[in-house]
Design an enzyme around this catalytic site. Structure first.
Site, mmCIF file in Angstrom:
data_model
loop_
_atom_site.group_PDB
_atom_site.id
_atom_site.type_symbol
_atom_site.label_atom_id
_atom_site.label_comp_id
_atom_site.label_asym_id
_atom_site.label_seq_id
_atom_site.Cartn_x
_atom_site.Cartn_y
_atom_site.Cartn_z
ATOM 1 N N CYS B 457 0.973 -0.979 -0.265
ATOM 2 C CA CYS B 457 0.429 0.121 0.165
ATOM 3 C C CYS B 457 0.780 1.290 -0.146
ATOM 4 C CB CYS B 457 -1.238 -0.147 1.386
ATOM 5 S SG CYS B 457 -2.569 -1.033 0.908
ATOM 6 N N GLU B 459 4.579 1.178 1.584
ATOM 7 C CA GLU B 459 5.581 1.259 2.657
ATOM 8 C C GLU B 459 6.845 1.336 1.902
ATOM 9 O OE1 GLU B 459 2.737 -0.883 2.435
ATOM 10 O OE2 GLU B 459 3.222 -2.369 2.855
#
Ligand code: SF4
Ligand code: SF4
Lengths: 309, 814
Positions: B457, B459
């Site tokens: 998502c 990182e």
């Protein structure tokens, strides 16, 4: 110096270029029948009561030493505005925020700091601050001070005015205001007086004065059914603006009945519902203005402070 | 216009309902392939589990890494392959499109448990043919009893930590890497394009020859090198199977055009990924094989393509230069690949007992733009073409992202903004100007930091060389506050679960409250580290990943599987959830109890114990009479910063068994809803069991000043410390960003985000459905801003007719 502010609204998109912060100043010499910001009219702080949020707990009445806020039969509150000393204790005591201040004294520095909070967003969007009201020129010196700070910080300034003010006040602000959003409500003096409570002559004189000096002005017309949205009035308005010269841009602000509920919250009556206009009226008028050589656009409705609820 | 609020994250592994028709034209082929993906009901494919288990039965005496390599080779050699009519990029995950393989080595326990519920789920539903059920239940899964990561890890978890693990209302949700493989990689795709698996094999052989077998570690290395060669060969053989299949189909087809295409595919699959890619088409196909194999090797999620536009561009540019391909042809090839991203799907672990489930997503994060290794803008033609592919295909995958910085060209920002306007929540936007220094602070080299990618998502990670465990656990910060205010006793179960911190009446200042909160955080972070390090050791023991290892920088050089820490970078990234809930709670305590003395501890405790029942006025006081995070007010925002710092600093103290550090993140992956279920009432005024704040967004309904104030508040959170990522979700009403002016507005907003040094932002448009919900529950949506004939108003404040009008308009916007 301190002034009476009733709202500072960030992320406003339609009161000048870019993303703007609108500073709503309280107090207005006009009494437009369609006004959707009744809380902006009076020159002093007021207490607003939102019945919907009231839990009927009675805390407000308990702290009011003037006994100005009392319970109606159903437990909702009634404020006796004559007796109220505006001490504010009831507002503090009301946990669900059914009672709120409308209008707060603030210093020019405080307001400038609030404006500066979105400086980054102004920079990326070409936005800035817009002074609105009420009538900001009623507090021209206060505006002057805030605008001076904004100038120092490189923040674009706009003012949204009814134009009903002494010319001296306008003259003083010209060097500090980058854009004038100037209302023209009705070309006919008599009708103007009927709908707004004041003459339009000083307004027109001020508009002439600004255009003669070549100051950037956008004329804004609150576009209202039964008042100025008919073909004839549109034609007269065009005539008037032509005679003034210097005005290139006209924005129509089609009217929607949004503020009606607020009259009740302030213990006042709304005088004349039924002013809404149709999309066709707006398009037709825009065409006329364009045909007459103006840059014309539909700019939604007049700025009105949001209230979190 | 806008609200900065807090539904779930949009990217999910399932395509959203009601997507509108495409706005630019994809070729008929692409449209057909794309629509096919939308029609298929996902199911469970047993082949991988069957072949994998067969191989494991045959290799019991061998070293684990070799068993794993042989099992993968067996799967690749024998699984069903297909080429769908019209496909230009080939390679499938399971026996049918959008069917999910089973990975018994990690998932046997939960697959067995859920075998009968997969097809009864409301979401994440999978069809399971009866004979597949039977084979799994009777023949395959029993073999794995006692052998999975889950069973072996829980067997060795120290007793006190095990108690924390088993708590009924837990602080820590650490099971993703216990019940599944880790995944979350960005492997070295460009290396395969450059040297092919032949080149990689050669490198392995050279290393192997250089080994001195009397060295203590050399024999382990030898095993890894053997495993590496097995999987490299298997990859090549797998491609050759497709070459044969293409040849076979070519012979059969009557369609001349298709015959030429199939012959071309056969040639390409004969050449790549064994050898270096020579053309754009070969590069795309080689990329896809690598990507696919990472997905077949383990059930890890979030396998991320990374900077696709950077490593693919040279192939495109060369072909265009030489006139080997037209732009249109290249776009169609790219679109075909885009469809393939949407074809991959994995089984989701949704325990039937859980009432609320956060969601799973394939999260194949593909990121465009950003700076190059000299810090200059790196946007190229392919960056734009990828945005076009997204417009053409519009499936839920890939998880598309862009990197921005001061020098991002306006044209690229506008092109991205146009895709954002489609309302699918893509692309997400990442800020080079925060993420690069953040990575440097994690010890990443400047060169790698400049070239960062996004995993999953949000990182950030260095490219091609990192085993980052970026979604290692969710950590419930508000639960720690609940315990700090209740002497370590869970308000929902009444049990002592945390350290016995002093009773609140004995706390004489907000500093004492914060100290108790720190104590709880420290205690639970410590146990979280023990859990995750246990999983880490067991993953290395039973679940090596030789294929991912030979395409991850550092592993061949070190001669070890990446699960043993041989990648160049090794992190563990657990996420703190509910920052805003803690910040608002602390602000309310500080203001109302200690400063204004308008509330006593007795009364607050009673209110919390009773979930505010009978204490409505206290709740209103907490909601309305204390500062709230999200309004650009330093009082609450400073506390939010502190809450972020406490968690991040605590997490950063620890190291993992792979020799890497812990990296904190502050984002939720839609877990703010289930995590909220375990938290009692809070001094922020939040009711027991209700959702927590989403990412680093403010609490639902407490941001009253609009999106610019939210941006400012969020900018005060320590983004540079939360190096594993932060998440901010903004909602836009579709017509605010309509037209040329709206597009420009969106771009300007993104520029402001960049200047304010936020990590990440993504936009969702407000749907008519949301507006209808707002009509029904005005209080919950009190900050929902909508555009009324050109200006913004709070939706719940305007009259019903106008509301209906706006709903109508929203439905027809865009
Ligand atoms: S204190 Fe507020 S809620 Fe209570 S009765 Fe007065 S106005 Fe209503
Ligand atoms: S402002 Fe003071 S005087 Fe007026 S109603 Fe409230 S408490 Fe009474």
């Amino acid at each position: 110096m301190r002034g009476l502010v009733f709202n500072i609204q960030r992320f406003s998109l339609h009161d000048g270029p870019g993303v703007r912060t609108v500073v709503f100043l309280k107090g207005c010499p006009l009494r437009c029948r369609w006004c959707s910001n009744p809380e902006s009219q009076v020159h002093q702080p007021e207490i607003m009561y939102l019945e919907r949020r009231c839990l009927r707990c009675g805390a407000c009445s308990a702290v009011c030493s003037a006994q100005a806020i009392v319970s109606a039969e159903d437990g909702t509150r009634v404020i006796n505005r004559e007796a109220c000393t505006l001490c504010g204790r009831c507002v503090e005591a009301c946990m669900p925020e059914a009672l709120r201040w409308s209008g707060e004294e603030k210093s020019a520095e405080e307001v400038a700091m609030a404006i500066e909070a979105d400086e980054v967003v102004y920079r990326t969007s070409g936005g800035g601050v817009t002074f609105s009201g009420g009538e900001p020129l009623e507090q021209a010196e206060f505006v002057y001070e805030i605008a001076s700070i904004c100038r120092r910080k490189g923040i674009h300034t706009a003012i949204e005015t009814s134009g009903y003010a002494e010319q001296g006040k306008i003259a003083a602000l010209i060097p500090l205001i980058d854009l004038w959003l100037f209302d023209v409500k009705h070309p006919d003096n008599e009708k103007h007086r009927y709908y707004t409570g004041v003459d339009n002559e000083p307004i027109i004189a001020n508009l002439r004065y600004l255009s003669r000096l070549g100051v950037p002005v956008v004329v804004r017309i609150p576009f209202i059914g039964g008042v100025n949205a008919d073909q004839e009035t549109v034609a007269e308005t065009i005539e008037l603006l032509r005679s003034i010269g210097g005005v290139r841009e006209v924005h129509l602000l089609p009217y929607h009945e949004l503020g009606v509920g607020k009259y009740g919250q302030l213990g006042r009556t709304y005088r004349a519902p039924g002013y809404s206009v149709t999309a066709e009226d707006v398009d037709e008028a825009l065409e006329k203005f364009r045909a007459a050589g103006f840059v014309a656009r539909n700019d939604g409705i007049k700025p009105r402070p949001r209230q979190a609820d | 216009m806008i609200v900065v609020k807090a539904d779930q994250m949009v990217p999910g592994s399932y395509m959203k309902e009601g997507m509108v028709a495409m706005t630019t034209t994809a070729s008929p082929r692409v449209t057909r392939l794309r629509n096919l993906m939308r029609e298929i009901q996902p199911g469970v494919c047993v082949e991988r589990a069957r072949l994998f288990t067969q191989s494991y039965r045959e290799t019991e005496a061998e070293p684990t890494v070799i068993r794993k390599a042989k099992a993968l080779a067996k799967v690749l050699n024998h699984m069903t392959i297909y080429i769908t009519d019209g496909e230009l990029i080939v390679g499938n995950l399971a026996s049918r499109p959008r069917w999910a393989p089973v990975f018994p080595e990690t998932a046997a326990v939960w697959v067995m448990e859920q075998l009968d519920t997969f097809e009864r789920r409301e979401k994440y539903r999978f069809e399971v043919p009866e004979e597949v059920k039977r084979e799994l239940r009777e023949e395959i899964l029993p073999y794995w009893r006692g052998k999975t990561v889950q069973e072996r890890a829980l067997a060795i978890l120290p007793p006190e930590t095990k108690e924390v693990f088993q708590q009924e209302y837990p602080v820590i949700s650490p099971t993703l890497y216990l019940r599944n493989s880790v995944g979350h990689l960005n492997v070295d795709y460009p290396k395969v394009l450059r040297v092919g698996f032949a080149g990689i094999c050669q490198e392995i052989e050279e290393r192997e020859k250089a080994l001195d077998l009397t060295e203590p570690n050399a024999l382990a290395k030898l095993q890894f090198y053997q495993a590496g060669k097995i999987v490299a060969k298997a990859a090549v053989d797998f491609a050759h199977r497709f070459a044969e299949e293409a040849r076979r189909q070519a012979e059969k087809t009557e369609d001349h055009k298709r015959r030429r295409e199939l012959e071309r595919i056969a040639e390409i699959c004969r050449w790549v990924p064994e050898h270096p890619a020579r053309t754009f088409h070969e590069a795309l196909q080689a990329f896809w094989f690598v990507h696919l194999l990472v997905h077949i090797e383990t059930d890890g999620l979030a396998e991320s393509p990374g900077r696709f536009d950077q490593y693919m561009y040279p192939y495109l540019a060369r072909d265009l230069d030489r006139g080997l391909i037209t732009e249109e042809e290249a776009q169609e090839l790219l679109d075909c690949l885009w469809v393939k991203f949407g074809e991959l799907i994995k089984l989701a672990d949704v325990p039937p007992a859980t009432k609320y489930f956060g969601g799973v997503t394939m999260s194949q994060n593909l990121i465009l733009g950003g700076v190059d290794k000299q810090g200059r803008d790196a946007t190229n033609k392919l960056s734009y073409m990828c945005l076009t592919a997204e417009k053409h295909v519009r499936l839920d995958q890939p998880a598309l992202s862009i990197r921005i910085h001061q020098g991002t060209p306006e044209e690229f920002l506008r092109a991205a903004a146009e895709v954002i306007r489609l309302g699918d929540g893509k692309p997400a936007i990442f800020n080079d100007e925060v993420i690069i220094p953040g990575l440097l602070s994690d010890g990443v080299s400047l060169e790698d930091a400049l070239d960062y990618v996004i995993i999953g998502c949000v990182e950030p990670a260095p490219p091609y060389n990192c085993n980052g465990w970026t979604n290692a656990a969710m950590f419930n910060m508000p639960k720690c506050l609940e315990l700090a205010l209740n002497q370590g006793v869970c308000r929902l179960s009444g049990k002592q679960v945390g350290p016995a911190t002093p009773p609140p009446e004995a706390m004489s200042s907000i500093d004492d409250v914060i100290a108790a909160y720190r104590t709880q955080i420290a205690y639970f972070v410590r146990h979280m580290v023990i859990m995750l390090n246990t999983w880490d050791i067991v993953q290395a023991e039973v679940n090596p990943t030789p294929f991912a290892s030979i395409v991850t920088d550092g592993c061949i050089e070190n001669g070890l599987d990446m699960t043993l820490g041989s990648a160049k970078y090794n992190f563990t990234g657990p996420q703190g959830i509910g920052l805003a809930d803690v910040a608002d709670s602390l602000a309310a305590i500080k203001r109302l109890i200690y400063e204004d003395k308008a509330l006593t501890w007795d009364r607050l405790k009673a209110a919390l114990d009773n979930n505010f029942q009978g204490y409505e006025l206290v709740r209103h006081q907490l909601l309305n009479k204390a500062p709230k995070y999200g309004n650009d007010d330093d009082y609450a925002d400073d506390l939010a910063r502190l809450v972020g710092e406490i968690y991040c600093q605590e997490v950063k103290k620890y190291k993992n068994p792979r020799g890497g550090v812990y990296r904190p993140g502050l984002y939720p992956v839609a877990s703010n809803v289930p995590l909220g279920r375990v938290v009692g009432a809070l001094p922020s005024g939040r009711l027991a069991g209700t959702p927590l704040a989403d990412g680093i967004s403010p609490c639902h309904g407490s941001d009253r000043l609009g999106p610019t104030a939210v941006l400012k508040s969020v900018s005060k959170v320590p983004h540079v410390l939360a190096t594993n990522g932060t998440l901010l979700n903004l909602k836009l009403q579709a017509d605010t960003i309509a037209g040329e002016e709206g597009l420009q507005r969106l771009c300007n907003f993104i520029r402001a985000f960049c200047s304010l040094k936020l990590n990440h932002i993504q936009f969702n448009t407000v749907s008519a459905e949301t507006l209808r919900k707002a009509q029904a529950n005005p209080h919950e949506y009190r900050n929902l801003l909508v555009r009324v004939a050109g200006y913004s108003a709070f939706f719940v404040e305007i009259n019903r007719d106008l509301q209906d009008d706006i709903i109508d308009r929203t439905e027809h916007a865009l």
